[in-house]
Design a protein around this motif. Structure first.
Motif, PDB file in Angstrom:
ATOM      1  N   ALA A 108       0.834  -1.211   0.000  1.00 16.75           N
ATOM      2  CA  ALA A 108       0.000   0.000   0.000  1.00 16.75           C
ATOM      3  C   ALA A 108       0.867   1.259   0.000  1.00 16.75           C
ATOM      4  O   ALA A 108       0.579   2.231  -0.715  1.00 16.75           O
ATOM      5  N   ARG A 109       1.937   1.249   0.777  1.00 22.78           N
ATOM      6  CA  ARG A 109       2.829   2.410   0.853  1.00 22.78           C
ATOM      7  C   ARG A 109       3.572   2.633  -0.460  1.00 22.78           C
ATOM      8  O   ARG A 109       3.713   3.765  -0.928  1.00 22.78           O
ATOM      9  N   LEU A 110       4.039   1.541  -1.107  1.00 19.36           N
ATOM     10  CA  LEU A 110       4.740   1.663  -2.382  1.00 19.36           C
ATOM     11  C   LEU A 110       3.805   2.178  -3.479  1.00 19.36           C
ATOM     12  O   LEU A 110       4.219   2.953  -4.335  1.00 19.36           O
ATOM     13  N   ILE A 111       2.548   1.771  -3.430  1.00 20.44           N
ATOM     14  CA  ILE A 111       1.559   2.263  -4.394  1.00 20.44           C
ATOM     15  C   ILE A 111       1.303   3.747  -4.155  1.00 20.44           C
ATOM     16  O   ILE A 111       1.335   4.561  -5.081  1.00 20.44           O
ATOM     17  N   ARG A 112       1.074   4.088  -2.898  1.00 18.96           N
ATOM     18  CA  ARG A 112       0.732   5.469  -2.549  1.00 18.96           C
ATOM     19  C   ARG A 112       1.890   6.442  -2.791  1.00 18.96           C
ATOM     20  O   ARG A 112       1.715   7.493  -3.391  1.00 18.96           O
ATOM     21  N   LYS A 113       3.084   6.080  -2.371  1.00 22.46           N
ATOM     22  CA  LYS A 113       4.210   7.018  -2.432  1.00 22.46           C
ATOM     23  C   LYS A 113       4.992   6.981  -3.739  1.00 22.46           C
ATOM     24  O   LYS A 113       5.622   7.966  -4.094  1.00 22.46           O
ATOM     25  N   HIS A 114       4.975   5.834  -4.440  1.00 24.61           N
ATOM     26  CA  HIS A 114       5.847   5.690  -5.599  1.00 24.61           C
ATOM     27  C   HIS A 114       5.126   5.236  -6.862  1.00 24.61           C
ATOM     28  O   HIS A 114       5.767   4.950  -7.866  1.00 24.61           O
ATOM     29  N   GLY A 115       3.793   5.132  -6.794  1.00 24.43           N
ATOM     30  CA  GLY A 115       3.029   4.747  -7.972  1.00 24.43           C
ATOM     31  C   GLY A 115       3.237   3.305  -8.398  1.00 24.43           C
ATOM     32  O   GLY A 115       2.983   2.955  -9.552  1.00 24.43           O
ATOM     33  N   ALA A 116       3.693   2.453  -7.490  1.00 23.19           N
ATOM     34  CA  ALA A 116       3.884   1.041  -7.814  1.00 23.19           C
ATOM     35  C   ALA A 116       2.536   0.417  -8.174  1.00 23.19           C
ATOM     36  O   ALA A 116       1.483   0.915  -7.781  1.00 23.19           O
ATOM     37  N   GLU A 117       2.602  -0.668  -8.929  1.00 23.79           N
ATOM     38  CA  GLU A 117       1.386  -1.392  -9.314  1.00 23.79           C
ATOM     39  C   GLU A 117       1.549  -2.858  -8.934  1.00 23.79           C
ATOM     40  O   GLU A 117       2.582  -3.464  -9.192  1.00 23.79           O
ATOM     41  N   TYR A 133       4.155  -9.838  -6.742  1.00 23.61           N
ATOM     42  CA  TYR A 133       5.049  -9.070  -7.601  1.00 23.61           C
ATOM     43  C   TYR A 133       4.457  -7.683  -7.723  1.00 23.61           C
ATOM     44  O   TYR A 133       3.233  -7.526  -7.841  1.00 23.61           O
ATOM     45  N   ILE A 134       5.329  -6.687  -7.707  1.00 22.48           N
ATOM     46  CA  ILE A 134       4.903  -5.314  -7.978  1.00 22.48           C
ATOM     47  C   ILE A 134       5.800  -4.734  -9.065  1.00 22.48           C
ATOM     48  O   ILE A 134       6.940  -5.156  -9.216  1.00 22.48           O
ATOM     49  N   ARG A 135       5.257  -3.795  -9.799  1.00 25.46           N
ATOM     50  CA  ARG A 135       6.074  -3.000 -10.716  1.00 25.46           C
ATOM     51  C   ARG A 135       6.263  -1.665 -10.025  1.00 25.46           C
ATOM     52  O   ARG A 135       5.315  -0.954  -9.748  1.00 25.46           O
TER      53      ARG A 135
END
Length: 151
Positions: A108-117, A133-135
């Motif tokens: 959730a933090r990587l999505i919110r702060k860095h636009g990860a998917e 896996y995340i991008r």
């Protein structure tokens, strides 16, 4: 008798466009910036086969100090290929995987702060791990694995 010449794995290299963005992304996962440097000249090109080169690098280290990622931004020669959006079944080097705690919070933090998917979904493998896996930044594919506590 065969001699084992392997001492350790020093690092995995990832070429990026924005060193600052990539550093911030991997720091969010929990790696520490060990150092930044410029590597240039004909001597470096003899190692890589690229001739005279100029590369800005950043070395990121895991908290245990055993593993590293070398982030590289090529100033010269320019990059010639882009594999960042390759699917997970593409040939060649694909991803790095990290053992993490609290995978849901981290994703959730990587999505919110860095636009990860999130590539697929967070799944549980037996009683061993929760995995995904995340991008991340620049489409870099990262695996995350949360070890489950033994009962």
């Amino acid at each position: 008798m065969t001699t084992n010449n392997l001492l350790r794995m020093d690092n995995v290299g990832i070429v990026v466009e924005s060193l600052d963005d990539a550093i911030a992304f991997f720091e969010e996962i929990g790696l520490k910036l060990e150092g930044r440097a410029n590597v240039e000249g004909e001597w470096a090109g003899r190692v890589t086969g690229l001739g005279n080169q100029n590369v800005e690098i950043a070395m990121m280290m895991t908290p245990d100090g055993h593993s590293r990622i070398e982030l590289s931004r090529f100033l010269a020669p320019p990059t010639v290929a882009d594999h960042r959006t390759a699917p997970v079944n593409a040939l060649g080097y694909l991803r790095v995987m990290f053992a993490v705690q609290e995978i849901d919070e981290l994703v959730a933090r990587l999505i919110r702060k860095h636009g990860a998917e999130l590539v697929g979904e967070v799944v549980q493998y037996k009683d061993s791990y929760r995995l995904c896996y995340i991008r991340g930044v620049e489409g870099i594919l990262v695996g995350l694995a949360e070890p489950l506590k033994s009962k």
